[in-house]
Write a protein that holds these residues in place. Structure first.
Motif, PDB file in Angstrom:
ATOM      1  N   THR A 140       0.846  -1.191   0.000  1.00 49.99           N
ATOM      2  CA  THR A 140       0.000   0.000   0.000  1.00 49.99           C
ATOM      3  C   THR A 140       0.888   1.251   0.000  1.00 49.99           C
ATOM      4  N   TYR A 141       0.296   2.354  -0.415  1.00 44.32           N
ATOM      5  CA  TYR A 141       1.030   3.617  -0.420  1.00 44.32           C
ATOM      6  C   TYR A 141       1.417   4.025   1.004  1.00 44.32           C
ATOM      7  N   LEU A 142       0.517   3.781   1.968  1.00 39.58           N
ATOM      8  CA  LEU A 142       0.828   4.138   3.348  1.00 39.58           C
ATOM      9  C   LEU A 142       1.998   3.318   3.885  1.00 39.58           C
ATOM     10  N   ASN A 143       2.075   2.053   3.524  1.00 43.28           N
ATOM     11  CA  ASN A 143       3.213   1.252   3.984  1.00 43.28           C
ATOM     12  C   ASN A 143       4.506   1.728   3.338  1.00 43.28           C
ATOM     13  N   TYR A 144       4.419   2.146   2.082  1.00 41.22           N
ATOM     14  CA  TYR A 144       5.594   2.738   1.422  1.00 41.22           C
ATOM     15  C   TYR A 144       6.084   3.951   2.205  1.00 41.22           C
ATOM     16  N   LEU A 145       5.155   4.822   2.611  1.00 40.02           N
ATOM     17  CA  LEU A 145       5.539   5.991   3.393  1.00 40.02           C
ATOM     18  C   LEU A 145       6.158   5.577   4.719  1.00 40.02           C
ATOM     19  N   HIS A 146       5.567   4.575   5.351  1.00 41.95           N
ATOM     20  CA  HIS A 146       6.084   4.088   6.637  1.00 41.95           C
ATOM     21  C   HIS A 146       7.492   3.513   6.476  1.00 41.95           C
ATOM     22  N   ARG A 147       7.666   2.700   5.456  1.00 44.79           N
ATOM     23  CA  ARG A 147       8.943   2.018   5.272  1.00 44.79           C
ATOM     24  C   ARG A 147      10.051   2.991   4.836  1.00 44.79           C
ATOM     25  N   THR A 148       9.683   4.088   4.224  1.00 48.75           N
ATOM     26  CA  THR A 148      10.688   5.054   3.760  1.00 48.75           C
ATOM     27  C   THR A 148      10.811   6.255   4.691  1.00 48.75           C
ATOM     28  N   GLY A 149      10.152   6.196   5.849  1.00 53.15           N
ATOM     29  CA  GLY A 149      10.314   7.231   6.853  1.00 53.15           C
ATOM     30  C   GLY A 149       9.605   8.531   6.565  1.00 53.15           C
ATOM     31  N   ARG A 150       8.520   8.471   5.798  1.00 51.00           N
ATOM     32  CA  ARG A 150       7.816   9.698   5.426  1.00 51.00           C
ATOM     33  C   ARG A 150       6.358   9.729   5.903  1.00 51.00           C
TER      34      ARG A 150
ATOM     35  N   TYR B 137       4.931  10.498   8.851  1.00 50.47           N
ATOM     36  CA  TYR B 137       4.545  11.710   9.566  1.00 50.47           C
ATOM     37  C   TYR B 137       4.557  12.919   8.641  1.00 50.47           C
ATOM     38  N   ASN B 138       5.496  12.956   7.709  1.00 51.49           N
ATOM     39  CA  ASN B 138       5.504  14.058   6.737  1.00 51.49           C
ATOM     40  C   ASN B 138       4.194  14.091   5.962  1.00 51.49           C
ATOM     41  N   PHE B 139       3.718  12.905   5.557  1.00 55.06           N
ATOM     42  CA  PHE B 139       2.460  12.833   4.815  1.00 55.06           C
ATOM     43  C   PHE B 139       1.274  13.186   5.712  1.00 55.06           C
ATOM     44  N   TYR B 140       1.341  12.779   6.951  1.00 52.78           N
ATOM     45  CA  TYR B 140       0.287  13.088   7.926  1.00 52.78           C
ATOM     46  C   TYR B 140       0.096  14.599   8.054  1.00 52.78           C
ATOM     47  N   PHE B 141       1.192  15.337   8.111  1.00 53.66           N
ATOM     48  CA  PHE B 141       1.113  16.792   8.231  1.00 53.66           C
ATOM     49  C   PHE B 141       0.832  17.456   6.880  1.00 53.66           C
ATOM     50  N   TYR B 142       1.108  16.760   5.803  1.00 53.61           N
ATOM     51  CA  TYR B 142       0.849  17.256   4.444  1.00 53.61           C
ATOM     52  C   TYR B 142      -0.644  17.446   4.230  1.00 53.61           C
ATOM     53  N   GLU B 143      -1.454  16.562   4.797  1.00 56.84           N
ATOM     54  CA  GLU B 143      -2.917  16.666   4.803  1.00 56.84           C
ATOM     55  C   GLU B 143      -3.507  16.857   3.410  1.00 56.84           C
TER      56      GLU B 143
END
Length: 454
Positions: free
Chosen positions: A76-86, A88-94
């Motif tokens: 999933t895209y969210l797991n990609y963000l999690h695995r690449t350390g991004r 929280y960045n996406f969370y605040f990106y909103e």
């Protein structure tokens, strides 16, 4: 030519765009299926010619490779963000609509995790035999060809740029490019005095916006023309979006061919229009530069059909006709950008098998509801199609939001069980007559006008 005789694969995928990559992701955790996917390019690269920095997907980030079929997938895209350390960045990106460049990187990251993918390998021929299909694959590095055997094949070869009929002769002309190559040719375009863009879809609008941003620095003139009714927004209402659902595919597929073609003619703005945001940004740029009644070197004109073109000096002379006024006019330009969409040809590797398959009145492959190609003769295995069924399955065929659903449907068939849940009711509206009204009419059809007048 060598032969891969170690085992018969369950499935071979031809091409690795988002849709076959989705299927590979859904098959990845299944231990009871042997799959291999071949792609002629060196790596996954999704529309590189349109990867402008500010461009986003036009569908929510849930339209990734797997979420709509399996939100627990590792791809999933969210797991990609999690695995690449991004994450929280996406969370605040909103933001729900993610950058197109990040979607491309997400797909590349996903491809790096899968063992069934073979890049720099071109499928040159597919032949049916008693065990399924014999697939000939060329290694682009060594040029060696290998024969693989597979029970089933899934075509995901994607689309190619479409060139209007009247200007086919401009193929290869250095002053005429398709939008698919825009970024690679942008510097060359910006060095010219005038640029003409044809088309009124999202790609055309994004190119015009990008050219507008750099116009003050370079000083070129922009012409933006389309044969369509205007520079119109994409249909994006919530009930309109329900047409991009498995439910609508069920409804659309069972309609007669002529009815399906007629319906699609009226649905262009559901998948070919421009986002409200992009239209607004273009208008705002022009408005701000026109303050004080300053001239802005851009001309926008709809209902204008490009009929012909010819080289003239270092540029081109374009022949148009205004569709309402029936008035011919000409445009001289240094560079021409064709944002005229894509077409889905039958891949050359199938050429020896074309007589096996059913075709409709327009010589398009007949695609069954389960995404298999209808055959005239019994075949040992199935040939599936990904994103080549717009004519039979409706406007959702190229939509990323239906990619995981289609891949899940194909995956379930390949493994012979319902591993991925396919839900029958996903929308609130009815596309045909509601079940509670089925069989409710007892009227004599010959008296229909009388009943209507009553």
């Amino acid at each position: 030519m060598t032969s891969e005789n170690a085992k018969t694969l369950d499935v071979i995928g031809v091409g690795l765009g988002p849709f076959n990559l989705s299927l590979a992701a859904l098959l990845h955790p299944l231990t009871d299926i042997e799959a291999m996917f071949f792609e002629s390019r060196d790596q996954f690269d999704w529309h590189p010619g349109l990867m402008m920095e500010d461009c986003t997907l036009q569908v929510p980030m849930m339209a990734d490779l797997t979420t709509m079929a399996d939100p627990t997938s590792e791809f999933t895209y969210l797991n990609y963000l999690h695995r690449t350390g991004r994450l929280y960045n996406f969370y605040f990106y909103e933001e729900f609509l993610i950058p197109r460049s990040d979607y491309n990187r997400y797909c590349q990251w996903s491809a790096e995790q899968m063992h069934s993918l073979r890049f720099s390998h071109t499928v040159t021929a597919i032949k049916a035999n008693g065990e399924g299909y014999q697939v000939v694959v060329r290694d682009n590095t060594s040029q060696l060809e290998t024969i693989y055997q597979a029970r089933h094949v899934v075509l995901g070869t994607g689309s190619v740029p479409a060139i209007p009929e009247g200007i086919q002769h401009l193929k290869g002309n250095a002053n005429c490019i398709h939008s698919a190559a825009y970024l690679q040719r942008r510097a060359e375009l910006q060095a010219s005095n005038s640029i003409t863009v044809i088309g009124a879809g999202q790609s055309a609008a994004e190119i015009v916006l990008d050219l507008l941003d750099e116009q003050p620095q370079h000083g070129y003139e922009i012409n933006w023309l389309t044969r369509g009714d205007g520079f119109l927004p994409m249909e994006y209402s919530k009930l309109g979006l329900e047409h991009f659902s498995p439910d609508y595919i069920d409804y659309f597929h069972q309609l007669p061919e002529a009815t399906r073609d007629s319906i699609r003619k009226g649905q262009d703005l559901w998948y070919k229009g421009i986002s409200d945001f992009t239209i607004g940004e273009i208008y705002n740029r022009i408005y701000r530069r026109s303050i004080g009644n300053k001239p802005v070197p851009i001309t926008l004109q709809a209902r204008s059909e490009l009929l012909n073109a010819m080289a003239e000096g270092d540029g081109l002379r374009l022949a148009f006709e205004h569709r309402d006024q029936q008035q011919a006019f000409e445009v001289t330009t240094d560079k021409l950008v064709l944002a005229t969409g894509h077409r889905h040809p039958i891949p050359d590797c199938l050429s020896s098998m074309l007589d096996y398959f059913e075709k409709d009145s327009q010589q398009r492959l007949v695609i069954n509801r389960d995404y298999t190609v209808a055959s005239k003769v019994p075949l040992a295995g199935n040939l599936y199609v990904q994103n080549g069924e717009l004519h039979s399955h409706g406007i959702g065929a190229p939509d990323l939001g239906l990619g995981a659903y289609r891949s899940a449907a194909i995956a379930n068939q390949l493994i012979g069980r319902d591993h991925y849940v396919i839900r029958n009711k996903n929308v609130f509206q009815n596309f045909g007559v509601a079940e509670k009204w089925q069989g409710s009419s007892s009227r004599d059809e010959s008296k229909a006008p009388e009943l209507l007048s009553a």
